[in-house]
Design a protein around this motif. Sequence first.
Motif, PDB file in Angstrom:
ATOM      1  N   ARG B   9       0.842  -1.209   0.000  1.00 60.94           N
ATOM      2  CA  ARG B   9       0.000   0.000   0.000  1.00 60.94           C
ATOM      3  C   ARG B   9       0.864   1.240   0.000  1.00 60.94           C
ATOM      4  O   ARG B   9       0.512   2.253  -0.615  1.00 60.94           O
ATOM      5  CB  ARG B   9      -0.915   0.003   1.222  1.00 60.94           C
ATOM      6  CG  ARG B   9      -2.071  -0.931   1.117  1.00 60.94           C
ATOM      7  CD  ARG B   9      -3.149  -0.398   0.145  1.00 60.94           C
ATOM      8  NE  ARG B   9      -3.973   0.630   0.772  1.00 60.94           N
ATOM      9  CZ  ARG B   9      -4.182   1.819   0.238  1.00 60.94           C
ATOM     10  NH1 ARG B   9      -3.639   2.160  -0.921  1.00 60.94           N
ATOM     11  NH2 ARG B   9      -4.950   2.699   0.858  1.00 60.94           N
ATOM     12  N   TYR B  33      -4.281  -2.768 -16.584  1.00 57.00           N
ATOM     13  CA  TYR B  33      -3.677  -1.455 -16.808  1.00 57.00           C
ATOM     14  C   TYR B  33      -2.864  -1.048 -15.580  1.00 57.00           C
ATOM     15  O   TYR B  33      -3.262  -1.308 -14.441  1.00 57.00           O
ATOM     16  CB  TYR B  33      -4.756  -0.390 -16.995  1.00 57.00           C
ATOM     17  CG  TYR B  33      -5.830  -0.693 -18.013  1.00 57.00           C
ATOM     18  CD1 TYR B  33      -6.894  -1.527 -17.693  1.00 57.00           C
ATOM     19  CD2 TYR B  33      -5.815  -0.104 -19.282  1.00 57.00           C
ATOM     20  CE1 TYR B  33      -7.900  -1.782 -18.608  1.00 57.00           C
ATOM     21  CE2 TYR B  33      -6.831  -0.352 -20.194  1.00 57.00           C
ATOM     22  CZ  TYR B  33      -7.865  -1.195 -19.854  1.00 57.00           C
ATOM     23  OH  TYR B  33      -8.868  -1.438 -20.756  1.00 57.00           O
ATOM     24  N   TYR B  35      -1.638   2.612 -14.074  1.00 61.11           N
ATOM     25  CA  TYR B  35      -1.740   4.057 -14.173  1.00 61.11           C
ATOM     26  C   TYR B  35      -0.850   4.700 -13.111  1.00 61.11           C
ATOM     27  O   TYR B  35      -0.634   4.135 -12.042  1.00 61.11           O
ATOM     28  CB  TYR B  35      -3.179   4.529 -13.919  1.00 61.11           C
ATOM     29  CG  TYR B  35      -4.130   4.357 -15.074  1.00 61.11           C
ATOM     30  CD1 TYR B  35      -4.771   3.135 -15.303  1.00 61.11           C
ATOM     31  CD2 TYR B  35      -4.417   5.415 -15.927  1.00 61.11           C
ATOM     32  CE1 TYR B  35      -5.661   2.993 -16.356  1.00 61.11           C
ATOM     33  CE2 TYR B  35      -5.301   5.271 -16.983  1.00 61.11           C
ATOM     34  CZ  TYR B  35      -5.921   4.058 -17.196  1.00 61.11           C
ATOM     35  OH  TYR B  35      -6.797   3.910 -18.234  1.00 61.11           O
ATOM     36  N   GLN B  37      -0.753   8.238 -10.838  1.00 62.11           N
ATOM     37  CA  GLN B  37      -1.536   9.409 -10.456  1.00 62.11           C
ATOM     38  C   GLN B  37      -0.693  10.306  -9.559  1.00 62.11           C
ATOM     39  O   GLN B  37      -0.410   9.957  -8.402  1.00 62.11           O
ATOM     40  CB  GLN B  37      -2.833   8.999  -9.733  1.00 62.11           C
ATOM     41  CG  GLN B  37      -3.739  10.181  -9.422  1.00 62.11           C
ATOM     42  CD  GLN B  37      -5.057   9.768  -8.800  1.00 62.11           C
ATOM     43  OE1 GLN B  37      -5.179   8.706  -8.204  1.00 62.11           O
ATOM     44  NE2 GLN B  37      -6.068  10.612  -8.949  1.00 62.11           N
ATOM     45  N   GLN B  41      -3.852  15.309  -9.553  1.00 63.13           N
ATOM     46  CA  GLN B  41      -4.105  15.146 -10.977  1.00 63.13           C
ATOM     47  C   GLN B  41      -4.837  13.835 -11.246  1.00 63.13           C
ATOM     48  O   GLN B  41      -5.008  13.006 -10.362  1.00 63.13           O
ATOM     49  CB  GLN B  41      -2.781  15.184 -11.747  1.00 63.13           C
ATOM     50  CG  GLN B  41      -2.041  16.494 -11.571  1.00 63.13           C
ATOM     51  CD  GLN B  41      -1.051  16.767 -12.678  1.00 63.13           C
ATOM     52  OE1 GLN B  41      -1.080  16.117 -13.713  1.00 63.13           O
ATOM     53  NE2 GLN B  41      -0.196  17.746 -12.473  1.00 63.13           N
ATOM     54  N   GLY B  42      -5.283  13.684 -12.477  1.00 59.75           N
ATOM     55  CA  GLY B  42      -5.955  12.456 -12.865  1.00 59.75           C
ATOM     56  C   GLY B  42      -4.965  11.360 -13.205  1.00 59.75           C
ATOM     57  O   GLY B  42      -3.790  11.630 -13.476  1.00 59.75           O
ATOM     58  N   PRO B  43      -5.413  10.123 -13.182  1.00 59.77           N
ATOM     59  CA  PRO B  43      -4.527   9.008 -13.533  1.00 59.77           C
ATOM     60  C   PRO B  43      -4.070   9.102 -14.993  1.00 59.77           C
ATOM     61  O   PRO B  43      -4.836   9.517 -15.865  1.00 59.77           O
ATOM     62  CB  PRO B  43      -5.415   7.774 -13.321  1.00 59.77           C
ATOM     63  CG  PRO B  43      -6.518   8.225 -12.420  1.00 59.77           C
ATOM     64  CD  PRO B  43      -6.750   9.667 -12.769  1.00 59.77           C
ATOM     65  N   LEU B  45      -2.195   6.722 -18.022  1.00 59.04           N
ATOM     66  CA  LEU B  45      -1.857   5.351 -18.379  1.00 59.04           C
ATOM     67  C   LEU B  45      -0.358   5.186 -18.597  1.00 59.04           C
ATOM     68  O   LEU B  45       0.271   5.968 -19.310  1.00 59.04           O
ATOM     69  CB  LEU B  45      -2.599   4.952 -19.655  1.00 59.04           C
ATOM     70  CG  LEU B  45      -2.355   3.522 -20.132  1.00 59.04           C
ATOM     71  CD1 LEU B  45      -2.965   2.510 -19.152  1.00 59.04           C
ATOM     72  CD2 LEU B  45      -2.920   3.319 -21.536  1.00 59.04           C
ATOM     73  N   LEU B  91      -1.559   3.012  -9.680  1.00 53.95           N
ATOM     74  CA  LEU B  91      -2.844   2.336  -9.663  1.00 53.95           C
ATOM     75  C   LEU B  91      -2.883   1.221 -10.702  1.00 53.95           C
ATOM     76  O   LEU B  91      -2.457   1.411 -11.845  1.00 53.95           O
ATOM     77  CB  LEU B  91      -3.970   3.324  -9.990  1.00 53.95           C
ATOM     78  CG  LEU B  91      -4.253   4.412  -8.967  1.00 53.95           C
ATOM     79  CD1 LEU B  91      -5.054   5.544  -9.599  1.00 53.95           C
ATOM     80  CD2 LEU B  91      -5.010   3.850  -7.775  1.00 53.95           C
ATOM     81  N   LEU B 103     -13.583  -0.062 -16.105  1.00 58.13           N
ATOM     82  CA  LEU B 103     -12.328  -0.317 -15.413  1.00 58.13           C
ATOM     83  C   LEU B 103     -12.588  -0.393 -13.922  1.00 58.13           C
ATOM     84  O   LEU B 103     -13.291   0.448 -13.352  1.00 58.13           O
ATOM     85  CB  LEU B 103     -11.305   0.792 -15.691  1.00 58.13           C
ATOM     86  CG  LEU B 103     -10.329   0.551 -16.832  1.00 58.13           C
ATOM     87  CD1 LEU B 103     -11.048   0.475 -18.146  1.00 58.13           C
ATOM     88  CD2 LEU B 103      -9.256   1.620 -16.832  1.00 58.13           C
ATOM     89  N   PHE B 105     -10.520  -0.293 -10.457  1.00 62.58           N
ATOM     90  CA  PHE B 105      -9.223   0.095  -9.925  1.00 62.58           C
ATOM     91  C   PHE B 105      -8.958  -0.541  -8.574  1.00 62.58           C
ATOM     92  O   PHE B 105      -9.882  -0.718  -7.758  1.00 62.58           O
ATOM     93  CB  PHE B 105      -9.145   1.615  -9.752  1.00 62.58           C
ATOM     94  CG  PHE B 105      -8.922   2.368 -11.029  1.00 62.58           C
ATOM     95  CD1 PHE B 105      -9.992   2.747 -11.826  1.00 62.58           C
ATOM     96  CD2 PHE B 105      -7.644   2.721 -11.433  1.00 62.58           C
ATOM     97  CE1 PHE B 105      -9.799   3.446 -13.007  1.00 62.58           C
ATOM     98  CE2 PHE B 105      -7.432   3.426 -12.609  1.00 62.58           C
ATOM     99  CZ  PHE B 105      -8.507   3.788 -13.399  1.00 62.58           C
ATOM    100  N   GLY B 106      -7.697  -0.840  -8.322  1.00 63.52           N
ATOM    101  CA  GLY B 106      -7.249  -1.165  -6.981  1.00 63.52           C
ATOM    102  C   GLY B 106      -7.050   0.110  -6.180  1.00 63.52           C
ATOM    103  O   GLY B 106      -7.257   1.223  -6.697  1.00 63.52           O
ATOM    104  N   ASN B 107      -6.644  -0.043  -4.919  1.00 68.74           N
ATOM    105  CA  ASN B 107      -6.442   1.122  -4.058  1.00 68.74           C
ATOM    106  C   ASN B 107      -5.042   1.710  -4.166  1.00 68.74           C
ATOM    107  O   ASN B 107      -4.716   2.664  -3.464  1.00 68.74           O
ATOM    108  CB  ASN B 107      -6.767   0.781  -2.612  1.00 68.74           C
ATOM    109  CG  ASN B 107      -8.258   0.635  -2.406  1.00 68.74           C
ATOM    110  OD1 ASN B 107      -9.059   1.316  -3.044  1.00 68.74           O
ATOM    111  ND2 ASN B 107      -8.650  -0.274  -1.525  1.00 68.74           N
TER     112      ASN B 107
END
Lengths: 109, 114
Positions: B9, B33, B35, B37, B41-43, B45, B91, B103, B105-107
Motif C-alpha cells: 500500500r 492497466y 496508471y 496518479q 491530478q488524474g490518472p 496510463l 494504480l 475499469l 481500480f485497486g487502491n
Amino acid sequence: QQQVKQSPQSLIVQKGGISIINCAYENTAFDYFPWYQQFPGKGPALLIAIRPDVSEKKEGRFTISFNKSAKQFSLHIMDSQPGDSATYFCAGSQGNLIFGKGTKLSVKP
Amino acid sequence: EAEVAQSPRYKITEKSQAVAFWCDPISGHATLYWYRQILGQGPELLVQFQDESVVDDSQLPKDRFSAERLKGVDSTLKIQPAELGDSAMYLCASSLNPTNSPLHFGNGTRLTVT
C-alpha cells in the motif's frame, strides 16, 4: 495525448444543493465518457458513463448531460450529501481512458 | 464484490534504488492497466496488457520502468532506478475486455522517493 479539460478544480456545495462539474474534450473519436469518484486513499470507482449517441443519462441522484456539437459533458449531483465529498474525474475514451485533472467536491452539512 | 488487489500500500525508497509493485486483477479480467496518479491530478496510463501481451506502453518511461504479466493473470511494475519525480500513486486496473468495459481500480501503491 488528447486532453480532457475539467472544471472547476474545487467546489463547495451545501447539503441538499446541486453540484455541477464540467468537462470538455478535443478528440472527436472518443466514444465513451465515464465519470469516476475517488475517496482519499482509495482508487477511482466508476460512477456513471455515457456514449455520444445519448444526450443525457440519469442514475439516481447522478446525471450526465452530453453536448456532442460543443464537445462538452457535465455531471450533475442532485441533493448533494456530505458522503458525496470526494474527487470526481471525467474521462474520454476510444480504447484507453484519458482523464481530466479532477474536481474536489466538499458538501457542507 | 471482487476487487483488484495491490501491494504494498505504501513504499518509501531512496533515489536510485529499485522498487516493485504487484497487482492481482479481478478473476477473468483479460485486460490489465497500470496508471500513475500524481497528487492533485488524474490518472495517466503507463501500460496496458491484453492477457500476457503488452498492447500499449507508449507512455511508459522504458529506460527505467518495466512491466510484466507473465501468465496473463497478476502483474508486476518495476522502477529502476527510482527518481524523485517518480513519487506518485501507482494504480492498477482491470477490465473484462479492452473495448470500453468498465475499469475496476485497486487502491494503489503510494510511492515516496527520498
